[in-house]
Write a protein that holds these residues in place. Structure first.
Motif, short mmCIF file in Angstrom:
data_model
loop_
_atom_site.label_atom_id
_atom_site.label_comp_id
_atom_site.label_asym_id
_atom_site.label_seq_id
_atom_site.Cartn_x
_atom_site.Cartn_y
_atom_site.Cartn_z
N SER A 65 -4.14 -2.62 -16.37
CA SER A 65 -3.35 -3.75 -16.20
C SER A 65 -2.10 -3.70 -15.37
N HIS A 66 -1.12 -4.86 -15.08
CA HIS A 66 -0.14 -4.81 -14.31
C HIS A 66 0.63 -5.91 -14.54
N ARG A 67 1.80 -5.72 -13.91
CA ARG A 67 2.82 -6.75 -13.71
C ARG A 67 3.11 -7.03 -12.41
N ASP A 68 2.98 -8.29 -11.74
CA ASP A 68 3.38 -8.77 -10.57
C ASP A 68 2.69 -8.23 -9.19
N LEU A 69 1.65 -7.40 -9.74
CA LEU A 69 0.73 -6.79 -8.56
C LEU A 69 0.16 -7.78 -7.52
N ASP A 70 -0.18 -9.30 -8.07
CA ASP A 70 -0.40 -10.38 -7.12
C ASP A 70 0.62 -10.59 -6.22
N TRP A 71 1.78 -10.77 -6.87
CA TRP A 71 3.10 -11.15 -6.10
C TRP A 71 3.28 -9.87 -5.02
N ILE A 72 3.19 -8.82 -5.11
CA ILE A 72 3.50 -7.59 -4.37
C ILE A 72 2.32 -7.79 -3.19
N LEU A 73 1.21 -8.14 -3.38
CA LEU A 73 0.17 -8.08 -2.47
C LEU A 73 0.47 -9.43 -1.43
N THR A 74 0.95 -10.45 -2.05
CA THR A 74 1.19 -11.60 -1.55
C THR A 74 2.29 -11.25 -0.32
N LEU A 75 3.25 -10.54 -0.87
CA LEU A 75 4.40 -10.32 0.14
C LEU A 75 4.04 -9.26 1.30
N TYR A 76 2.99 -8.26 0.60
CA TYR A 76 2.40 -7.36 1.79
C TYR A 76 1.64 -8.11 2.73
N GLU A 77 0.62 -9.08 2.33
CA GLU A 77 0.19 -10.04 3.41
C GLU A 77 0.94 -10.73 4.25
N ARG A 78 2.25 -11.13 4.14
CA ARG A 78 3.03 -11.66 4.83
C ARG A 78 4.06 -10.77 5.72
N GLY A 79 3.67 -9.18 5.33
CA GLY A 79 4.24 -8.41 6.30
C GLY A 79 5.31 -7.64 5.77
N GLU A 80 5.76 -7.90 4.44
CA GLU A 80 6.70 -7.42 3.64
C GLU A 80 6.06 -6.10 3.00
N LYS A 81 6.33 -4.77 3.53
CA LYS A 81 6.13 -3.53 2.86
C LYS A 81 6.60 -3.37 1.53
N PHE A 82 6.10 -2.42 0.76
CA PHE A 82 6.75 -2.22 -0.43
C PHE A 82 6.68 -0.64 -0.63
N VAL A 83 7.70 -0.30 -1.61
CA VAL A 83 7.76 1.32 -1.82
C VAL A 83 7.06 1.45 -3.18
N LEU A 84 6.47 2.74 -3.21
CA LEU A 84 6.12 3.18 -4.45
C LEU A 84 6.95 4.22 -5.34
N TYR A 85 6.91 3.91 -6.51
CA TYR A 85 7.77 4.81 -7.20
C TYR A 85 6.78 5.45 -8.55
N THR A 86 6.86 6.51 -8.73
CA THR A 86 6.43 7.12 -9.94
C THR A 86 7.20 8.42 -10.44
N GLY A 87 6.66 9.21 -11.41
CA GLY A 87 7.38 10.48 -11.86
C GLY A 87 6.89 11.24 -12.94
N ARG A 88 7.66 12.03 -13.27
CA ARG A 88 7.24 12.87 -14.52
C ARG A 88 8.13 13.68 -15.10
N GLY A 89 8.14 13.78 -16.59
CA GLY A 89 9.14 14.44 -17.32
C GLY A 89 8.65 15.89 -17.31
N PRO A 90 9.30 16.68 -16.73
CA PRO A 90 9.01 18.13 -16.76
C PRO A 90 9.43 18.89 -18.03
N SER A 91 8.54 18.78 -18.85
CA SER A 91 8.66 19.32 -20.19
C SER A 91 7.96 20.63 -20.62
N GLY A 92 7.02 21.04 -19.45
CA GLY A 92 6.04 22.18 -19.46
C GLY A 92 5.26 22.00 -18.13
N PRO A 93 4.15 23.03 -18.35
CA PRO A 93 3.25 23.09 -17.15
C PRO A 93 2.49 21.74 -16.92
N VAL A 94 2.11 21.40 -16.09
CA VAL A 94 1.34 20.27 -15.58
C VAL A 94 -0.14 20.15 -16.22
#
Ligand code: TRP
Length: 382
Positions: free
Chosen positions: A59-88
């Protein structure tokens, strides 16, 4: 261990019960990843990634929108993360592997947040030192996944707060306590740090905009339990002059026991990336399966791959070949294959994967420093 009968609960701090992803899409108000959208993605990524073909990201939110911008040459940045509570463990890196794929396909910069502050606030028995050292330990696994060192910045909230605080403050001014109570279920007796924390998790979505001096679109690949954070982040974004971050959400990898997602609090059902390969092999060989009590019954009735974690592991990560995957399912259903055979297939793949990961992980000890944010990102001139 969560049982299948238990009621479904999905929050950033608790996942339990049998997960109904269709229901979550409705509950959370997100969009399903349609075949049409997947075809659009395919234009940029080449053959769809395993995790898209198999709807592990679903599932997603606004993935279509971000692809439209990308098609027009506007690049996006990725963001993810981790809550370090123990070994991965293996469940954690499923979305990281996909994030790496996106980084390559879109030549995107990635901010990777380590929420050592969050884990310090949640775990009464954590010292700050412990939380921060887990950040550095877990970062080795992040690096071993193979992100581009030039385009990836890992952020420890505790160590790098200077880059986030100005954004967290701006975000926090637009979130009321009653919103936080309602969205996160925070109660009267919870510490006050937890009520501010969602503003800290919102901040990295806007970092690139601060750096660029103009709004930069941001896409967040994450497991679906993080969605409450993005709901509040999206509400605030336009109020402080940024784009709403887009998301793409994944399912959870189940544990090797009966039901529930893989969880570090159940070490025997959980494959850690630092497990010696033989230990992981034993865990696989002891896993719960969808098999019948006896071989004879299984040959007659067939197994239940739909409830089998061994099958799920192959599906999420370890068996790349869709045709082989389909055959395993049918052979199980038809009673033509027994559980020990699937376990052996999985164990061999897990052992190989861990040996390789651990080799990269020890190499990462030398390079990990390069990945951390080194220069503060702030809007201040002086
Ligand atoms: N809160 C997340 C966790 O406990 C960590 C996190 C921070 C995160 N920022 C993120 C996860 C962005 C996914 C995407 O695991």
């Amino acid at each position: 261990m969560a049982d299948f009968e238990e009621e479904m609960v999905v929050t950033p701090w608790k996942v339990a019960g049998k997960i109904d992803y269709e229901k979550l899409i409705k509950q959370f108000g997100v969009e399903p990843l349609t075949d049409e959208l997947l075809r659009r993605l395919e234009k940029f990524t080449g053959r769809l990634h395993l995790q898209l073909r198999r709807k592990i990201f679903f599932s997603h939110r606004d993935l279509d929108w971000i692809l439209t911008l990308y098609e027009r040459g506007e690049k996006f940045v990725l963001y993810t993360g981790r809550g370090p509570s123990g070994p991965v463990h293996i469940g954690h890196i499923v979305p990281w592997i996909f994030t790496k794929h996106l980084q390559e396909a879109f030549d995107a910069k990635l901010y990777f947040q380590m929420t050592d502050d969050e884990k310090f606030l949640i775990h009464d028995d954590f010292t700050l030192q412990k939380a921060v050292s887990l950040t550095y330990d877990n970062a080795l696994d992040v690096v071993a996944v193979g992100f581009n060192p030039e385009k990836t910045r890992i952020i420890s909230d505790v160590r790098h707060i200077e880059s986030l605080y100005h954004l967290a403050l701006r975000v926090s001014r637009h979130i009321t306590y009653s919103t936080i109570k309602a969205v996160f279920g925070i109660g009267e007796s919870d510490n006050i740090g937890l009520s501010f924390f969602p503003a800290v998790q919102a901040a990295p979505a806007f970092l690139e905009s601060v750096l660029a001096g103009k709004p930069v679109p941001c896409l967040i690949p994450a497991a679906i339990d993080q969605d409450p954070y993005w709901r509040v982040t999206r509400d605030v974004a336009p109020k402080i002059g940024f784009y709403k971050p887009a998301q793409i959400h994944s399912r959870f990898l189940p544990g090797l026991g009966k039901g529930g997602k893989m969880s570090a609090s159940q070490p025997e059902t959980c494959i850690f990336l630092t497990d010696p390969p033989e230990v992981a092999e034993k865990k696989v060989m002891n896993a719960f399966t969808g098999g019948r009590p006896t071989a004879e019954e299984q040959r007659k009735l067939g197994g239940l791959p739909e409830i089998c974690p061994v099958h799920q592991y192959l599906f999420f990560l370890f068996e790349e070949d869709d045709e082989k995957m389909r055959r395993l399912w049918e052979d199980c259903k038809g009673g033509r294959i027994l559980c020990w055979e699937c376990k052996e297939i999985l164990a061999a793949k897990v052992k190989k994967f861990l040996a390789e990961h651990q080799r990269k992980r020890s190499k990462a000890e030398k390079t990990v420093k390069k990945y951390f944010l080194s220069k503060a990102i702030t809007p201040f001139k002086a």
